[in-house]
Scaffold this motif. Structure first.
Motif, PDB file in Angstrom:
ATOM      1  N   PHE A 229       0.851  -1.180   0.000  1.00 26.87           N
ATOM      2  CA  PHE A 229       0.000   0.000   0.000  1.00 26.87           C
ATOM      3  C   PHE A 229       0.889   1.232   0.000  1.00 26.87           C
ATOM      4  O   PHE A 229       1.793   1.363   0.832  1.00 26.87           O
ATOM      5  CB  PHE A 229      -0.904  -0.003   1.234  1.00 26.87           C
ATOM      6  CG  PHE A 229      -1.786   1.208   1.347  1.00 26.87           C
ATOM      7  CD1 PHE A 229      -2.899   1.352   0.539  1.00 26.87           C
ATOM      8  CD2 PHE A 229      -1.497   2.209   2.274  1.00 26.87           C
ATOM      9  CE1 PHE A 229      -3.712   2.471   0.640  1.00 26.87           C
ATOM     10  CE2 PHE A 229      -2.308   3.326   2.388  1.00 26.87           C
ATOM     11  CZ  PHE A 229      -3.417   3.461   1.566  1.00 26.87           C
ATOM     12  N   THR A 230       0.640   2.146  -0.939  1.00 26.35           N
ATOM     13  CA  THR A 230       1.449   3.359  -1.063  1.00 26.35           C
ATOM     14  C   THR A 230       0.545   4.579  -1.188  1.00 26.35           C
ATOM     15  O   THR A 230      -0.688   4.463  -1.249  1.00 26.35           O
ATOM     16  CB  THR A 230       2.358   3.295  -2.306  1.00 26.35           C
ATOM     17  OG1 THR A 230       1.554   3.472  -3.496  1.00 26.35           O
ATOM     18  CG2 THR A 230       3.094   1.967  -2.390  1.00 26.35           C
ATOM     19  N   SER A 231       1.173   5.743  -1.263  1.00 25.87           N
ATOM     20  CA  SER A 231       0.411   6.979  -1.407  1.00 25.87           C
ATOM     21  C   SER A 231      -0.293   7.062  -2.752  1.00 25.87           C
ATOM     22  O   SER A 231      -1.178   7.908  -2.937  1.00 25.87           O
ATOM     23  CB  SER A 231       1.317   8.194  -1.217  1.00 25.87           C
ATOM     24  OG  SER A 231       2.371   8.180  -2.171  1.00 25.87           O
ATOM     25  N   GLU A 232       0.064   6.201  -3.705  1.00 26.02           N
ATOM     26  CA  GLU A 232      -0.584   6.189  -5.010  1.00 26.02           C
ATOM     27  C   GLU A 232      -1.673   5.123  -5.118  1.00 26.02           C
ATOM     28  O   GLU A 232      -2.353   5.038  -6.142  1.00 26.02           O
ATOM     29  CB  GLU A 232       0.458   5.966  -6.116  1.00 26.02           C
ATOM     30  CG  GLU A 232       1.516   7.057  -6.200  1.00 26.02           C
ATOM     31  CD  GLU A 232       0.899   8.430  -6.432  1.00 26.02           C
ATOM     32  OE1 GLU A 232      -0.011   8.549  -7.275  1.00 26.02           O
ATOM     33  OE2 GLU A 232       1.324   9.392  -5.749  1.00 26.02           O
ATOM     34  N   SER A 233      -1.853   4.313  -4.095  1.00 23.59           N
ATOM     35  CA  SER A 233      -2.862   3.248  -4.134  1.00 23.59           C
ATOM     36  C   SER A 233      -4.263   3.835  -4.159  1.00 23.59           C
ATOM     37  O   SER A 233      -4.572   4.767  -3.409  1.00 23.59           O
ATOM     38  CB  SER A 233      -2.705   2.324  -2.920  1.00 23.59           C
ATOM     39  OG  SER A 233      -1.446   1.691  -2.910  1.00 23.59           O
ATOM     40  N   ARG A 234      -5.109   3.278  -4.988  1.00 24.45           N
ATOM     41  CA  ARG A 234      -6.490   3.763  -5.100  1.00 24.45           C
ATOM     42  C   ARG A 234      -7.452   2.980  -4.212  1.00 24.45           C
ATOM     43  O   ARG A 234      -8.636   3.315  -4.139  1.00 24.45           O
ATOM     44  CB  ARG A 234      -6.938   3.704  -6.559  1.00 24.45           C
ATOM     45  CG  ARG A 234      -6.082   4.573  -7.481  1.00 24.45           C
ATOM     46  CD  ARG A 234      -6.596   4.586  -8.894  1.00 24.45           C
ATOM     47  NE  ARG A 234      -7.911   5.196  -8.987  1.00 24.45           N
ATOM     48  CZ  ARG A 234      -8.618   5.277 -10.118  1.00 24.45           C
ATOM     49  NH1 ARG A 234      -8.135   4.767 -11.242  1.00 24.45           N
ATOM     50  NH2 ARG A 234      -9.806   5.854 -10.126  1.00 24.45           N
ATOM     51  N   GLY A 235      -6.958   1.947  -3.572  1.00 26.52           N
ATOM     52  CA  GLY A 235      -7.776   1.166  -2.655  1.00 26.52           C
ATOM     53  C   GLY A 235      -6.874   0.402  -1.711  1.00 26.52           C
ATOM     54  O   GLY A 235      -5.644   0.431  -1.835  1.00 26.52           O
TER      55      GLY A 235
END
Length: 245
Positions: A229-235
């Motif tokens: 999970f990263t700052s670019e994850s959409r879910g």
């Protein structure tokens, strides 16, 4: 809105078709593998069991599954499927409904936590789940990350589907975290409109809800395959566990 909430007969009749992408093996199989692993030799509790998208394949893997569902119309679709009659279902609001026994895993997927439209109801959901879990049991939530980065200043509407016969868009109130998904369909020259309210929720907010319910963080992934999970994850797929003592 009828007794089935926003998922009455007209929605239930075409739910599987309208959500066909979520029924694909590439989506279902990784989720079922994670849930079966967490269930072990125990039982699974699905909140918002719907038409059985995950409950049925999980049961086929030998995991006893019990569902909580507000919509009788959705449950009727579940019952009509092979194996559907064997899935126990309690009709009720999954934020507060209690069922018999304890479970090694409880899960709430496909953004369904957002169907609870107040923070208080979402907190109640965590507390209700915690009361059902065995020591060491896990609560799994799959939900989107609020897409506020798509909102320029002064805009509160984000379209997510546009075609010659249909339009769908979300309307956000960033002050209250209230949102609603709106659908317009044109069939044979006639328009049909429906709107479903939600409350978006942040990962950190969910962690605090879990803490209030006596649960502690275990995992957070971008998806069911375990991608980081990263700052670019959409879910995200988040897992909290009930302490052994």
């Amino acid at each position: 809105m009828d007794d089935d909430g926003y998922f009455g007969e007209s929605v239930a009749a075409r739910y599987d078709e309208s959500s066909a992408a979520e029924f694909e093996p590439g989506v279902v199989d990784p989720a079922v593998a994670v849930l079966a692993g967490l269930a072990g030799a125990g039982r699974a509790l699905e909140l918002g069991v719907g038409t059985g998208r995950l409950a049925l394949p999980l049961a086929r893997r030998g995991v006893p599954v019990h569902g909580v569902e507000l919509s009788r119309a959705m449950v009727a679709r579940l019952r009509a499927k092979p194996g559907g009659a064997e899935i126990g279902v309690t009709i009720g609001d999954f934020s507060t409904t209690r069922v018999d026994g304890t479970f090694s895993v409880a899960y709430l997927v496909f953004n369904t936590i957002m169907n609870l439209t107040t923070q208080a109801a979402q907190v109640d959901c965590f507390r209700t789940v915690a009361a059902h879990l065995e020591p060491g049991g896990c609560f799994v939530v799959e939900v989107l990350v609020p897409e506020l980065r798509r909102l320029p200043p002064g805009q509160n509407v984000v379209p997510f589907h546009v075609s010659p016969t249909g339009w769908a868009f979300d309307v956000y109130d960033v002050a209250t975290q209230a949102t609603n998904s709106n659908y317009v369909e044109v069939v044979d020259g006639r328009g049909e409109y429906r709107s479903i309210p939600f409350r978006y929720v942040w990962p950190s907010e969910l962690d605090l809800m879990a803490q209030l319910a006596g649960l502690r963080p275990r995992e957070r992934w971008e998806d069911w395959t375990g991608r980081p999970f990263t700052s670019e994850s959409r879910g995200h797929v988040s897992i909290w566990e009930k302490p052994l003592t």
